[in-house]
Write a protein that holds these residues in place. Structure first.
Motif, PDB file in Angstrom:
ATOM      1  N   LEU A 260       5.442 -45.286   5.539  1.00 53.70           N
ATOM      2  CA  LEU A 260       4.729 -46.446   5.004  1.00 53.70           C
ATOM      3  C   LEU A 260       3.371 -46.622   5.683  1.00 53.70           C
ATOM      4  CD1 LEU A 260       7.754 -48.892   4.747  1.00 53.70           C
ATOM      5  CD2 LEU A 260       6.585 -47.734   2.868  1.00 53.70           C
ATOM      6  N   ALA A 261       3.287 -46.228   6.947  1.00 54.96           N
ATOM      7  CA  ALA A 261       1.988 -46.261   7.630  1.00 54.96           C
ATOM      8  C   ALA A 261       1.014 -45.303   6.946  1.00 54.96           C
ATOM      9  CB  ALA A 261       2.159 -45.894   9.101  1.00 54.96           C
ATOM     10  N   ARG A 262       1.544 -44.199   6.445  1.00 51.58           N
ATOM     11  CA  ARG A 262       0.690 -43.244   5.714  1.00 51.58           C
ATOM     12  C   ARG A 262       0.054 -43.908   4.498  1.00 51.58           C
ATOM     13  NH1 ARG A 262       1.731 -40.127   1.259  1.00 51.58           N
ATOM     14  NH2 ARG A 262       3.988 -40.440   1.376  1.00 51.58           N
ATOM     15  N   LEU A 263       0.811 -44.763   3.805  1.00 53.81           N
ATOM     16  CA  LEU A 263       0.246 -45.463   2.650  1.00 53.81           C
ATOM     17  C   LEU A 263      -0.980 -46.272   3.055  1.00 53.81           C
ATOM     18  CD1 LEU A 263       3.381 -46.881   0.777  1.00 53.81           C
ATOM     19  CD2 LEU A 263       2.036 -44.863   0.189  1.00 53.81           C
ATOM     20  N   ARG A 264      -0.874 -46.955   4.179  1.00 48.05           N
ATOM     21  CA  ARG A 264      -2.002 -47.761   4.659  1.00 48.05           C
ATOM     22  C   ARG A 264      -3.201 -46.880   4.992  1.00 48.05           C
ATOM     23  NH1 ARG A 264      -0.839 -53.016   6.387  1.00 48.05           N
ATOM     24  NH2 ARG A 264       1.353 -53.625   6.219  1.00 48.05           N
ATOM     25  N   MET A 265      -2.929 -45.716   5.561  1.00 48.37           N
ATOM     26  CA  MET A 265      -4.014 -44.835   5.969  1.00 48.37           C
ATOM     27  C   MET A 265      -4.728 -44.220   4.768  1.00 48.37           C
ATOM     28  SD  MET A 265      -4.082 -44.919   9.278  1.00 48.37           S
ATOM     29  CE  MET A 265      -5.256 -43.597   9.423  1.00 48.37           C
ATOM     30  N   GLU A 266      -3.970 -43.832   3.752  1.00 47.51           N
ATOM     31  CA  GLU A 266      -4.565 -43.114   2.625  1.00 47.51           C
ATOM     32  C   GLU A 266      -5.426 -44.015   1.745  1.00 47.51           C
ATOM     33  OE1 GLU A 266      -1.237 -39.565   2.133  1.00 47.51           O
ATOM     34  OE2 GLU A 266      -1.201 -41.269   0.767  1.00 47.51           O
ATOM     35  N   ALA A 267      -5.084 -45.289   1.684  1.00 48.46           N
ATOM     36  CA  ALA A 267      -5.890 -46.258   0.927  1.00 48.46           C
ATOM     37  C   ALA A 267      -6.106 -45.830  -0.520  1.00 48.46           C
ATOM     38  CB  ALA A 267      -7.234 -46.481   1.622  1.00 48.46           C
ATOM     39  N   SER A 268      -5.079 -45.252  -1.140  1.00 51.63           N
ATOM     40  CA  SER A 268      -5.168 -44.851  -2.545  1.00 51.63           C
ATOM     41  C   SER A 268      -4.984 -46.070  -3.444  1.00 51.63           C
ATOM     42  CB  SER A 268      -4.078 -43.823  -2.872  1.00 51.63           C
ATOM     43  OG  SER A 268      -4.153 -42.708  -2.011  1.00 51.63           O
ATOM     44  N   PRO A 269      -5.668 -46.130  -4.579  1.00 53.27           N
ATOM     45  CA  PRO A 269      -5.482 -47.281  -5.466  1.00 53.27           C
ATOM     46  C   PRO A 269      -4.108 -47.329  -6.119  1.00 53.27           C
ATOM     47  CG  PRO A 269      -6.983 -45.673  -6.446  1.00 53.27           C
ATOM     48  CD  PRO A 269      -6.755 -45.245  -5.031  1.00 53.27           C
ATOM     49  N   LEU A 270      -3.500 -46.157  -6.372  1.00 55.39           N
ATOM     50  CA  LEU A 270      -2.203 -46.108  -7.040  1.00 55.39           C
ATOM     51  C   LEU A 270      -1.123 -45.661  -6.065  1.00 55.39           C
ATOM     52  CD1 LEU A 270      -0.318 -46.095  -9.536  1.00 55.39           C
ATOM     53  CD2 LEU A 270      -1.149 -43.768 -10.021  1.00 55.39           C
ATOM     54  N   TRP A 271      -0.069 -46.474  -5.941  1.00 56.13           N
ATOM     55  CA  TRP A 271       1.094 -46.117  -5.138  1.00 56.13           C
ATOM     56  C   TRP A 271       2.263 -45.835  -6.071  1.00 56.13           C
ATOM     57  CZ3 TRP A 271       1.289 -50.356  -0.722  1.00 56.13           C
ATOM     58  CH2 TRP A 271       0.185 -50.175   0.121  1.00 56.13           C
ATOM     59  N   ILE A 272       2.892 -44.677  -5.902  1.00 56.16           N
ATOM     60  CA  ILE A 272       4.076 -44.293  -6.663  1.00 56.16           C
ATOM     61  C   ILE A 272       5.210 -44.179  -5.648  1.00 56.16           C
ATOM     62  CG2 ILE A 272       5.080 -42.588  -8.223  1.00 56.16           C
ATOM     63  CD1 ILE A 272       2.184 -41.689  -8.863  1.00 56.16           C
ATOM     64  N   LEU A 273       6.136 -45.131  -5.678  1.00 57.45           N
ATOM     65  CA  LEU A 273       7.117 -45.267  -4.599  1.00 57.45           C
ATOM     66  C   LEU A 273       8.542 -45.239  -5.144  1.00 57.45           C
ATOM     67  CD1 LEU A 273       5.375 -48.261  -2.754  1.00 57.45           C
ATOM     68  CD2 LEU A 273       4.910 -45.817  -2.497  1.00 57.45           C
ATOM     69  N   ASP A 274       9.320 -44.275  -4.682  1.00 61.22           N
ATOM     70  CA  ASP A 274      10.712 -44.146  -5.107  1.00 61.22           C
ATOM     71  C   ASP A 274      11.618 -44.666  -3.992  1.00 61.22           C
ATOM     72  OD1 ASP A 274      12.939 -43.518  -6.551  1.00 61.22           O
ATOM     73  OD2 ASP A 274      12.722 -41.344  -6.408  1.00 61.22           O
ATOM     74  N   GLU A 275      12.225 -45.810  -4.218  1.00 61.66           N
ATOM     75  CA  GLU A 275      13.118 -46.461  -3.251  1.00 61.66           C
ATOM     76  C   GLU A 275      12.452 -46.641  -1.878  1.00 61.66           C
ATOM     77  OE1 GLU A 275      15.889 -47.840  -3.920  1.00 61.66           O
ATOM     78  OE2 GLU A 275      16.407 -47.009  -5.876  1.00 61.66           O
ATOM     79  N   PRO A 276      11.316 -47.320  -1.826  1.00 60.79           N
ATOM     80  CA  PRO A 276      10.609 -47.457  -0.544  1.00 60.79           C
ATOM     81  C   PRO A 276      11.340 -48.318   0.485  1.00 60.79           C
ATOM     82  CG  PRO A 276       9.613 -48.864  -2.203  1.00 60.79           C
ATOM     83  CD  PRO A 276      10.608 -47.992  -2.922  1.00 60.79           C
ATOM     84  N   PHE A 277      12.309 -49.147   0.050  1.00 61.16           N
ATOM     85  CA  PHE A 277      13.010 -50.039   0.979  1.00 61.16           C
ATOM     86  C   PHE A 277      14.194 -49.368   1.674  1.00 61.16           C
ATOM     87  CE2 PHE A 277      10.901 -52.783  -2.078  1.00 61.16           C
ATOM     88  CZ  PHE A 277      10.332 -53.760  -1.270  1.00 61.16           C
ATOM     89  N   THR A 278      14.472 -48.110   1.337  1.00 68.10           N
ATOM     90  CA  THR A 278      15.614 -47.399   1.902  1.00 68.10           C
ATOM     91  C   THR A 278      15.562 -47.378   3.427  1.00 68.10           C
ATOM     92  OG1 THR A 278      15.803 -45.979  -0.045  1.00 68.10           O
ATOM     93  CG2 THR A 278      16.812 -45.180   1.983  1.00 68.10           C
ATOM     94  N   ALA A 279      16.679 -47.757   4.060  1.00 65.54           N
ATOM     95  CA  ALA A 279      16.885 -47.675   5.519  1.00 65.54           C
ATOM     96  C   ALA A 279      16.057 -48.670   6.322  1.00 65.54           C
ATOM     97  CB  ALA A 279      16.608 -46.255   6.028  1.00 65.54           C
ATOM     98  N   ILE A 280      15.363 -49.584   5.660  1.00 69.31           N
ATOM     99  CA  ILE A 280      14.527 -50.550   6.377  1.00 69.31           C
ATOM    100  C   ILE A 280      15.322 -51.830   6.638  1.00 69.31           C
ATOM    101  CG2 ILE A 280      12.435 -51.953   6.233  1.00 69.31           C
ATOM    102  CD1 ILE A 280      11.142 -49.781   4.653  1.00 69.31           C
ATOM    103  N   ASP A 281      15.158 -52.405   7.830  1.00 65.13           N
ATOM    104  CA  ASP A 281      15.896 -53.617   8.179  1.00 65.13           C
ATOM    105  C   ASP A 281      15.327 -54.835   7.446  1.00 65.13           C
ATOM    106  OD1 ASP A 281      13.549 -54.350   9.516  1.00 65.13           O
ATOM    107  OD2 ASP A 281      14.308 -53.750  11.475  1.00 65.13           O
ATOM    108  N   ARG A 282      15.986 -55.980   7.627  1.00 65.89           N
ATOM    109  CA  ARG A 282      15.642 -57.181   6.861  1.00 65.89           C
ATOM    110  C   ARG A 282      14.192 -57.599   7.059  1.00 65.89           C
ATOM    111  NH1 ARG A 282      19.739 -62.068   7.430  1.00 65.89           N
ATOM    112  NH2 ARG A 282      21.046 -60.366   6.634  1.00 65.89           N
ATOM    113  N   GLN A 283      13.732 -57.586   8.308  1.00 69.83           N
ATOM    114  CA  GLN A 283      12.346 -57.970   8.568  1.00 69.83           C
ATOM    115  C   GLN A 283      11.385 -56.971   7.937  1.00 69.83           C
ATOM    116  OE1 GLN A 283      11.119 -60.728   9.766  1.00 69.83           O
ATOM    117  NE2 GLN A 283       9.021 -59.979   9.511  1.00 69.83           N
ATOM    118  N   GLY A 284      11.754 -55.695   7.995  1.00 67.83           N
ATOM    119  CA  GLY A 284      10.913 -54.674   7.379  1.00 67.83           C
ATOM    120  C   GLY A 284      10.815 -54.837   5.879  1.00 67.83           C
ATOM    121  N   VAL A 285      11.913 -55.274   5.253  1.00 73.99           N
ATOM    122  CA  VAL A 285      11.912 -55.512   3.803  1.00 73.99           C
ATOM    123  C   VAL A 285      10.919 -56.613   3.450  1.00 73.99           C
ATOM    124  CG1 VAL A 285      13.292 -56.471   1.918  1.00 73.99           C
ATOM    125  CG2 VAL A 285      14.230 -54.646   3.344  1.00 73.99           C
TER     126      VAL A 285
END
Length: 211
Positions: free
Chosen positions: A141-166
């Motif tokens: 997810l840090a990579r998403l911030r770094m790339e700064a692309s206008p379009l994000w294509i995300l398949d199950e991005p919440f996988t394995a993330i804790d409640r605060q991370g969600v």
């Protein structure tokens, strides 16, 4: 703007969906929904160019992406089930490597900031083999911030993330759309309703069988 025109995708000899038309303008937060096997992951893979289309086309700013693939790739970030990280490298090393693939050379300070923003302060130099699944997902997810692309294509991005991370990731998705970005994603997580959140239900595009 991303647009899908008369799109159909198949898995083997089975057509998952067809006649799908969609426009995703700036400021869009679009969740792809449908039962297991509806083709949610396959749709995202097709949009990212990782799966061939059986029919139709994907357009970026009204142009078929096959006409200028490199320009399209430079404008989106894809996150699949696998994070695409190297276990032997640290979060900092992974970010540096992944950004180099896009011919970008962020500063050390920029990478530190991106990792801090996803809750990995103090783990910047820890090899991924020693991190949890959720922490590895945060590196992606840090990579998403770094790339700064206008379009994000995300398949199950919440996988394995804790409640605060969600909570933080939901905020990140909304912030990206609010700032003019576009997000096309799947998740089994129940999203908080908002004015931005829309749903694309793939059951509306199932192939109708002859009776």
């Amino acid at each position: 703007m991303l647009s899908l025109e008369n799109l159909a995708v198949e898995r083997g000899d089975f057509r998952l969906f067809e006649a799908l038309n969609l426009e995703l303008p700036q400021g869009s937060l679009m969740q792809v929904v449908g039962p297991n096997g509806a083709g949610k992951t396959s749709l995202l893979a097709a949009v990212a160019g990782l799966l061939p289309m059986a029919q139709g086309r994907v357009c970026w700013n009204k142009r078929d992406v096959r006409q200028n693939r490199s320009a399209y790739v430079a404008n989106f970030s894809y996150l699949g089930h696998a994070a695409g990280l190297k276990a032997a490298l640290t979060p900092m090393e992974n970010l540096r490597f992944l950004m180099a693939l896009r011919s970008q050379q962020p500063s050390t300070a920029q990478m530190f900031m991106a990792l801090t923003e996803v809750g990995l302060s103090g783990y910047e130099h820890t090899p991924l083999i020693h991190l949890s699944a959720g922490q590895k997902r945060r590196v992606a997810l840090a990579r998403l911030r770094m790339e700064a692309s206008p379009l994000w294509i995300l398949d199950e991005p919440f996988t394995a993330i804790d409640r605060q991370g969600v909570v933080e990731l939901e905020q990140q998705l909304h912030q990206h759309a609010d700032s003019g970005g576009m997000v096309l994603f799947t998740t089994h997580h129940e999203m908080t309703p908002s004015r931005l959140l829309q749903a694309l239900d793939l059951t509306h595009f199932r192939v109708q069988e002859d009776l």
